[in-house]
Design an enzyme around this catalytic site. Structure first.
Site, PDB file in Angstrom:
ATOM      1  N   GLU A 168       0.802  -1.230   0.000  1.00  0.00           N
ATOM      2  CA  GLU A 168       0.000   0.000   0.000  1.00  0.00           C
ATOM      3  C   GLU A 168       0.828   1.270   0.000  1.00  0.00           C
ATOM      4  O   GLU A 168       0.732   2.098   0.918  1.00  0.00           O
ATOM      5  CB  GLU A 168      -0.979   0.008   1.181  1.00  0.00           C
ATOM      6  CG  GLU A 168      -1.998  -1.109   1.113  1.00  0.00           C
ATOM      7  CD  GLU A 168      -3.129  -0.966   2.124  1.00  0.00           C
ATOM      8  OE1 GLU A 168      -3.019  -0.114   3.022  1.00  0.00           O
ATOM      9  OE2 GLU A 168      -4.121  -1.688   2.007  1.00  0.00           O
ATOM     10  N   GLU A 376      -5.286  -8.546   0.501  1.00  0.00           N
ATOM     11  CA  GLU A 376      -6.020  -8.212   1.729  1.00  0.00           C
ATOM     12  C   GLU A 376      -7.485  -7.960   1.424  1.00  0.00           C
ATOM     13  O   GLU A 376      -7.810  -7.311   0.413  1.00  0.00           O
ATOM     14  CB  GLU A 376      -5.482  -6.913   2.380  1.00  0.00           C
ATOM     15  CG  GLU A 376      -4.252  -7.087   3.201  1.00  0.00           C
ATOM     16  CD  GLU A 376      -3.786  -5.783   3.841  1.00  0.00           C
ATOM     17  OE1 GLU A 376      -4.628  -4.959   4.254  1.00  0.00           O
ATOM     18  OE2 GLU A 376      -2.558  -5.597   3.914  1.00  0.00           O
TER      19      GLU A 376
END
Ligand code: BG6
Length: 476
Positions: A168, A376
């Site tokens: 991320e 995720e």
């Protein structure tokens, strides 16, 4: 109802975690201090001042945790390596005892028939590099990050076949340099884009090295993708959603895949004096670091409307609310985030939108022609441990069921998907939200006092996912 395709036979039914959020043992076996070890000590930064000093003690209990994974039938476990365990100061001499922890962890996973998915960087930058040259704000990070990755490549060659370069980037860069809610707590858009450019280069450099070394396996970044919707069919709102997609999503993924910033976004940065300084050779490096898959972390979508020049600016949370907020925020003259009236929300105000996952997967697959690894996806909620030691998390089962269904639909639409990692395996530290926001299949007795017994309990979702895996996604 249409007939859905089956999940591929070798589909990786997985689950994920990150070093800082599970390991604890923050000063053991030669580990150095990371920027997070430091940041959580500043009063007021985290929920009730919680730290990951102990976390859920995975460092000492990894065997117990892997035994639970094995019993469940888990096919893949995504974890991250703490850079500070390998190089306590971020560079220099390898700390063998720190490295040994991950060698043992990977061996235990392999012995248990679980595919390791190794994240090289999940936000815990060595503090020494932050102090020496400002971390991501210096080009020096490229060399140090590449050397760190090289040690991991050499160590785990032939053992680890799935690698995540950066977790991320869009989140740690925006939270660290724009919103100031993560270390190094800077609030400066110009500096943000510069740090981000270095992260792009470091990411490409590591992927390039992976390919040069002819590492067996695949590597890619994990992008936090919150697909952007238009609030309605007012062309101004549709344009706002397109701009958001350009500045908040393609802005990262285009660089990963094509080595170039998207056109409209780059022009906007130039016109506003925000474009990062680049060197002529940068494009070549970016283009030579093309990933093998796109890692996608998915939690929610963003609904966008036109934002006048005197309109709202960036909120406390995030440009696009990926981290969850119903508060309006945006970029003056371009877009602002609105609440989506069609979806439900969690207790942390995150939208629940499984169709958004399907939409996002299709956008990635069409635009980049690349396989996707869902690295995720999951639900953060309060859980209750009953006297009998059970946890009835039917809300989590519902959430995961709907999202797996959406993946099945995306596969049937033509998207290639390597696997699905739920967030998270055990409960863990939710960076700013302490231990009360739980994500795991396995409940851990730990709370904000950080005096829990650390005992593990299987939630209902543990058994439910066991059946999903056993039936290769047939039994939802
Ligand atoms: C992702 C991160 O952004 O979201 C995880 O990669 C994080 O590390 C997860 O825990 C959930 O976010 P939060 O804020 O609820 O912990």
């Amino acid at each position: 109802h249409r007939q859905l395709d089956n999940f591929p036979k070798d589909f990786l039914w997985g689950s994920a975690s990150a070093a800082y959020q599970v390991e604890g043992a923050w000063q053991e076996d030669g580990k150095g201090v990371s920027v997070w070890d430091d940041f959580v000590r500043i009063p007021g930064k985290t929920f009730k001042e919680t730290t990951g000093d102990v976390a859920v003690d995975h460092y000492h209990r990894y065997k117990e945790d892997i035994a639970l994974m094995k019993e469940q039938g888990l096919k893949a476990y995504r974890f991250s390596v703490a850079w500070t365990r390998i190089f306590s100061e971020g560079k220099g001499k390898v700390n063998q005892s720190g490295l040994q922890f991950y060698i043992d962890l990977v061996d235990e996973l392999i012995r248990s028939g679980i595919e390791p998915v190794l994240t090289i960087y999940h936000w815990d930058l060595p503090k020494a590099l932050q102090e020496e040259y400002g971390g991501w704000e210096s080009r020096k990070i490229i060399e140090d990050f590449t050397r760190y990755a090289e040690v991991l490549f050499e160590t785990f060659r032939g053992k680890v076949h799935y690698w995540v370069s950066l977790n991320e980037q869009n989140i740690f860069i925006q939270h660290g340099y724009l919103l100031g809610t993560h270390p190094p707590a800077v609030q400066d858009m110009k500096r943000m884009y510069q740090a981000n450019h270095h992260a792009n280069l470091a990411n490409a450099s590591v992927i390039k090295l992976f390919h040069e070394l002819q590492m067996p396996g695949k590597i890619g970044p994990s992008f936090a993708y919150g697909p952007n919707y238009s609030f309605n069919c007012d062309p101004n709102n549709v344009l706002a959603a397109e701009d958001a997609e350009e500045l908040e999503a393609n802005f990262w993924m285009d660089v990963y895949v094509n080595g170039e910033y998207p056109l409209v976004a780059w022009k906007y940065l130039k016109d506003n004096g925000l474009a990062p300084e680049t060197l002529p050779e940068d494009t070549q490096l970016l283009k030579s670091g093309k990933p093998d898959f796109m890692g996608m972390n998915y939690y929610q979508t963003n609904t966008m409307a036109f934002n006048p020049l005197d309109g709202v600016s960036l909120g406390k949370q995030n440009t696009t609310g990926e981290k969850g907020t119903s508060e309006e925020s945006g970029r003056p003259g371009i877009y602002k985030r609105k609440e989506n009236p069609f979806v439900e929300r969690t207790n942390w105000d995150w939208e629940i939108d499984p169709t958004g996952l399907r939409i996002g997967m299709r956008r990635i697959a069409s635009r980049y022609r690349m396989p996707i690894l869902i690295t995720e996806n999951g639900l953060g909620e309060y859980d209750t441990l009953t006297d009998k030691g059970t946890i009835h998390d039917d809300y989590r089962i519902d959430y995961l069921r709907q999202h797996i269904q959406a993946i099945n639909e995306a596969i049937s639409d033509g998207v290639t998907v390597l696997g699905y990692c739920t967030w998270s395996y055990t409960d863990l530290l939710s960076w700013l939200n302490g231990y009360q926001k739980r994500y795991g299949f396995v409940y851990v007795d730990q709370d904000e006092t950080q005096n829990g017994t650390l005992k593990r309990y299987k939630k209902d979702s543990y058994y439910w996912y066991q059946d999903v895996i056993k039936s290769n996604g047939e039994k939802l």
